[in-house]
Design a protein around this motif. Structure first.
Motif, PDB file in Angstrom:
ATOM      1  N   ALA A  31       0.895  -1.361  -0.011  1.00 43.89           N
ATOM      2  CA  ALA A  31       0.185  -0.206   0.003  1.00 43.89           C
ATOM      3  C   ALA A  31       0.674   1.222  -0.084  1.00 43.89           C
ATOM      4  CB  ALA A  31      -0.835   0.224   1.471  1.00 43.89           C
ATOM      5  N   LEU A  32       1.569   0.834   0.603  1.00 44.62           N
ATOM      6  CA  LEU A  32       2.568   2.423   0.960  1.00 44.62           C
ATOM      7  C   LEU A  32       3.364   2.841  -0.669  1.00 44.62           C
ATOM      8  CD1 LEU A  32       4.746   4.562   2.200  1.00 44.62           C
ATOM      9  CD2 LEU A  32       6.167   2.349   2.893  1.00 44.62           C
ATOM     10  N   ILE A  33       4.433   1.356  -1.201  1.00 38.63           N
ATOM     11  CA  ILE A  33       4.443   1.494  -2.554  1.00 38.63           C
ATOM     12  C   ILE A  33       3.527   1.965  -3.375  1.00 38.63           C
ATOM     13  CG2 ILE A  33       5.301   0.381  -3.985  1.00 38.63           C
ATOM     14  CD1 ILE A  33       6.760  -1.775  -2.084  1.00 38.63           C
ATOM     15  N   THR A  34       2.030   1.778  -3.552  1.00 38.29           N
ATOM     16  CA  THR A  34       1.276   1.934  -4.445  1.00 38.29           C
ATOM     17  C   THR A  34       0.921   3.790  -4.443  1.00 38.29           C
ATOM     18  OG1 THR A  34       0.293   0.556  -4.422  1.00 38.29           O
ATOM     19  CG2 THR A  34      -1.028   1.954  -4.776  1.00 38.29           C
ATOM     20  N   ASP A  35       0.580   3.804  -2.849  1.00 38.83           N
ATOM     21  CA  ASP A  35       0.730   5.562  -2.579  1.00 38.83           C
ATOM     22  C   ASP A  35       1.572   6.653  -2.937  1.00 38.83           C
ATOM     23  OD1 ASP A  35      -1.089   5.333  -1.546  1.00 38.83           O
ATOM     24  OD2 ASP A  35      -0.680   4.960   0.696  1.00 38.83           O
ATOM     25  N   MET A  36       3.099   5.837  -3.521  1.00 40.30           N
ATOM     26  CA  MET A  36       4.313   6.373  -3.518  1.00 40.30           C
ATOM     27  C   MET A  36       4.066   7.043  -5.107  1.00 40.30           C
ATOM     28  SD  MET A  36       6.194   7.276  -1.144  1.00 40.30           S
ATOM     29  CE  MET A  36       7.297   7.239  -0.184  1.00 40.30           C
ATOM     30  N   PHE A  37       3.537   6.216  -5.964  1.00 33.65           N
ATOM     31  CA  PHE A  37       3.544   6.144  -6.916  1.00 33.65           C
ATOM     32  C   PHE A  37       2.562   7.059  -7.526  1.00 33.65           C
ATOM     33  CE2 PHE A  37       6.319   1.988  -7.443  1.00 33.65           C
ATOM     34  CZ  PHE A  37       7.666   2.808  -8.512  1.00 33.65           C
ATOM     35  N   MET A  38       0.763   6.710  -7.043  1.00 37.49           N
ATOM     36  CA  MET A  38       0.341   7.501  -7.136  1.00 37.49           C
ATOM     37  C   MET A  38      -0.253   8.546  -6.174  1.00 37.49           C
ATOM     38  SD  MET A  38      -2.960   4.575  -6.898  1.00 37.49           S
ATOM     39  CE  MET A  38      -4.237   5.589  -7.807  1.00 37.49           C
ATOM     40  N   ILE A  39       0.321   9.307  -5.384  1.00 42.64           N
ATOM     41  CA  ILE A  39       0.490  10.333  -5.563  1.00 42.64           C
ATOM     42  C   ILE A  39       1.601  11.395  -5.642  1.00 42.64           C
ATOM     43  CG2 ILE A  39       0.269  11.156  -2.964  1.00 42.64           C
ATOM     44  CD1 ILE A  39      -1.827   9.464  -2.006  1.00 42.64           C
ATOM     45  N   TYR A  40       3.019  10.990  -4.790  1.00 41.00           N
ATOM     46  CA  TYR A  40       3.964  11.140  -4.178  1.00 41.00           C
ATOM     47  C   TYR A  40       4.699  11.657  -5.657  1.00 41.00           C
ATOM     48  CZ  TYR A  40       8.651  12.331  -2.335  1.00 41.00           C
ATOM     49  OH  TYR A  40       9.634  12.766  -1.470  1.00 41.00           O
ATOM     50  N   ALA A  41       5.045  10.207  -6.435  1.00 38.56           N
ATOM     51  CA  ALA A  41       5.944  10.364  -7.928  1.00 38.56           C
ATOM     52  C   ALA A  41       5.017  11.561  -8.867  1.00 38.56           C
ATOM     53  CB  ALA A  41       5.723   9.531  -8.424  1.00 38.56           C
ATOM     54  N   PRO A  42       3.844  12.387  -8.756  1.00 36.05           N
ATOM     55  CA  PRO A  42       3.228  13.160  -9.818  1.00 36.05           C
ATOM     56  C   PRO A  42       3.543  14.580  -8.438  1.00 36.05           C
ATOM     57  CG  PRO A  42       1.510  11.383  -9.221  1.00 36.05           C
ATOM     58  CD  PRO A  42       2.679  10.668  -8.540  1.00 36.05           C
ATOM     59  N   ILE A  43       4.018  14.321  -7.665  1.00 34.11           N
ATOM     60  CA  ILE A  43       4.457  15.454  -6.254  1.00 34.11           C
ATOM     61  C   ILE A  43       5.274  16.345  -6.814  1.00 34.11           C
ATOM     62  CG2 ILE A  43       4.327  17.422  -4.422  1.00 34.11           C
ATOM     63  CD1 ILE A  43       1.981  15.043  -3.919  1.00 34.11           C
ATOM     64  N   LEU A  44       6.506  15.204  -6.906  1.00 34.57           N
ATOM     65  CA  LEU A  44       7.973  15.471  -7.407  1.00 34.57           C
ATOM     66  C   LEU A  44       7.500  16.152  -8.937  1.00 34.57           C
ATOM     67  CD1 LEU A  44       9.776  13.143  -5.355  1.00 34.57           C
ATOM     68  CD2 LEU A  44       9.110  15.202  -4.830  1.00 34.57           C
ATOM     69  N   TYR A  45       6.558  15.241  -9.791  1.00 31.75           N
ATOM     70  CA  TYR A  45       7.637  15.854 -11.236  1.00 31.75           C
ATOM     71  C   TYR A  45       7.167  16.919 -11.505  1.00 31.75           C
ATOM     72  CZ  TYR A  45       6.434  15.605 -16.243  1.00 31.75           C
ATOM     73  OH  TYR A  45       6.892  15.463 -17.340  1.00 31.75           O
ATOM     74  N   PRO A  65      11.913  19.516  -2.680  1.00 33.29           N
ATOM     75  CA  PRO A  65      12.313  17.805  -1.654  1.00 33.29           C
ATOM     76  C   PRO A  65      11.281  18.622  -1.018  1.00 33.29           C
ATOM     77  CG  PRO A  65      13.939  18.106  -2.170  1.00 33.29           C
ATOM     78  CD  PRO A  65      13.998  19.027  -2.321  1.00 33.29           C
ATOM     79  N   LEU A  66      11.507  19.191  -0.076  1.00 33.60           N
ATOM     80  CA  LEU A  66      11.248  19.758   1.679  1.00 33.60           C
ATOM     81  C   LEU A  66       9.520  19.828   1.296  1.00 33.60           C
ATOM     82  CD1 LEU A  66      11.010  19.915   5.039  1.00 33.60           C
ATOM     83  CD2 LEU A  66      11.480  22.512   4.448  1.00 33.60           C
ATOM     84  N   SER A  67       9.106  20.423   0.856  1.00 33.51           N
ATOM     85  CA  SER A  67       7.812  21.287   0.074  1.00 33.51           C
ATOM     86  C   SER A  67       6.743  19.577  -0.613  1.00 33.51           C
ATOM     87  CB  SER A  67       7.758  22.349  -1.111  1.00 33.51           C
ATOM     88  OG  SER A  67       7.954  22.046  -2.273  1.00 33.51           O
ATOM     89  N   GLY A  68       7.307  19.418  -1.754  1.00 33.15           N
ATOM     90  CA  GLY A  68       6.859  17.850  -2.168  1.00 33.15           C
ATOM     91  C   GLY A  68       6.825  16.895  -1.363  1.00 33.15           C
ATOM     92  N   VAL A  69       7.583  16.362   0.078  1.00 35.12           N
ATOM     93  CA  VAL A  69       7.135  15.313   1.277  1.00 35.12           C
ATOM     94  C   VAL A  69       5.753  16.294   2.087  1.00 35.12           C
ATOM     95  CG1 VAL A  69       7.866  14.688   3.939  1.00 35.12           C
ATOM     96  CG2 VAL A  69       9.610  14.971   1.244  1.00 35.12           C
ATOM     97  N   LEU A  70       6.077  17.715   2.714  1.00 37.23           N
ATOM     98  CA  LEU A  70       4.845  18.327   3.031  1.00 37.23           C
ATOM     99  C   LEU A  70       3.913  18.609   2.244  1.00 37.23           C
ATOM    100  CD1 LEU A  70       4.084  20.196   5.736  1.00 37.23           C
ATOM    101  CD2 LEU A  70       5.200  22.325   4.275  1.00 37.23           C
ATOM    102  N   LEU A  71       3.684  18.349   1.079  1.00 35.64           N
ATOM    103  CA  LEU A  71       2.181  18.655   0.515  1.00 35.64           C
ATOM    104  C   LEU A  71       1.703  16.734   0.557  1.00 35.64           C
ATOM    105  CD1 LEU A  71       0.258  19.939  -1.889  1.00 35.64           C
ATOM    106  CD2 LEU A  71       1.893  19.225  -4.138  1.00 35.64           C
ATOM    107  N   TYR A  72       2.718  15.931   0.450  1.00 38.16           N
ATOM    108  CA  TYR A  72       2.554  14.828   0.429  1.00 38.16           C
ATOM    109  C   TYR A  72       2.201  14.040   1.749  1.00 38.16           C
ATOM    110  CZ  TYR A  72       2.705   9.636   0.429  1.00 38.16           C
ATOM    111  OH  TYR A  72       2.478   8.231   0.902  1.00 38.16           O
ATOM    112  N   GLY A  73       2.295  15.118   3.139  1.00 41.38           N
ATOM    113  CA  GLY A  73       1.910  14.686   4.283  1.00 41.38           C
ATOM    114  C   GLY A  73       0.491  15.017   4.205  1.00 41.38           C
ATOM    115  N   LEU A  74       0.771  16.277   3.752  1.00 45.24           N
ATOM    116  CA  LEU A  74      -0.928  17.384   4.508  1.00 45.24           C
ATOM    117  C   LEU A  74      -2.431  16.237   3.413  1.00 45.24           C
ATOM    118  CD1 LEU A  74      -0.112  20.604   3.425  1.00 45.24           C
ATOM    119  CD2 LEU A  74      -1.396  20.014   5.368  1.00 45.24           C
TER     120      LEU A  74
END
Length: 153
Positions: A31-45, A65-74
């Motif tokens: 589930a974590l890996i799926t979330d990384m691809f569905m949410i975090y990767a597009p944010i970083l892109y 990178p900090l803003s990417g992690v913060l946005l993913y956390g929100l």
């Protein structure tokens, strides 16, 4: 009424225990890996190529990178507080709930759980704790009084 009879009556009136099926560790990781691809990767892109203009600018920046992690956390906290699931957790029928009431947690608590997860992942020991517990709670679940359970479709 005698005390013994009263005690027997209160024992009989107790609510039946709800059987909880804890989410398995491999499902949590998937589930974590799926979330990384569905949410975090597009944010970083979007941050790297749309906002920053390229990977070199992204890599040279400390804020990106900090803003990417913060946005993913929100986003993570919003999804957990509103639905109890992220897309990855939904794919594997996992729900994050309060460990006592089995209800959804608040936004603040979900965000604190995310920050605790970052800490837990940093020290690795926090992610190894579920192997030694019956309820399969990681350090961030213990700190935030949450549990990941399996839900029916």
């Amino acid at each position: 009424m005698r005390f013994r009879k009263l005690k027997k009556q209160t024992k009989q009136r107790k609510q039946p225990k709800i059987s909880i099926i804890y989410a398995s560790y491999p499902d949590k990781i998937k589930a974590l890996i799926t979330d990384m691809f569905m949410i975090y990767a597009p944010i970083l892109y979007v941050i790297a190529y749309v906002i920053m203009g390229g990977k070199d600018a992204f890599q040279s920046s400390q804020i990106a990178p900090l803003s990417g992690v913060l946005l993913y956390g929100l986003i993570y906290a919003i999804l957990i507080s509103k639905f109890g699931q992220t897309p990855g957790k939904k794919a594997y029928n996992i729900k994050v709930v309060d460990d006592k009431s089995l209800k959804n947690i608040s936004f603040v608590r979900a965000f604190v759980r995310f920050v605790a997860f970052l800490f837990s992942a940093t020290i690795i020991i926090g992610l190894l704790i579920p192997f030694y517990r019956k309820d399969k709670k990681a350090l961030h679940d213990i700190l935030c009084h949450t549990v990941e359970i399996k839900v029916k479709d």
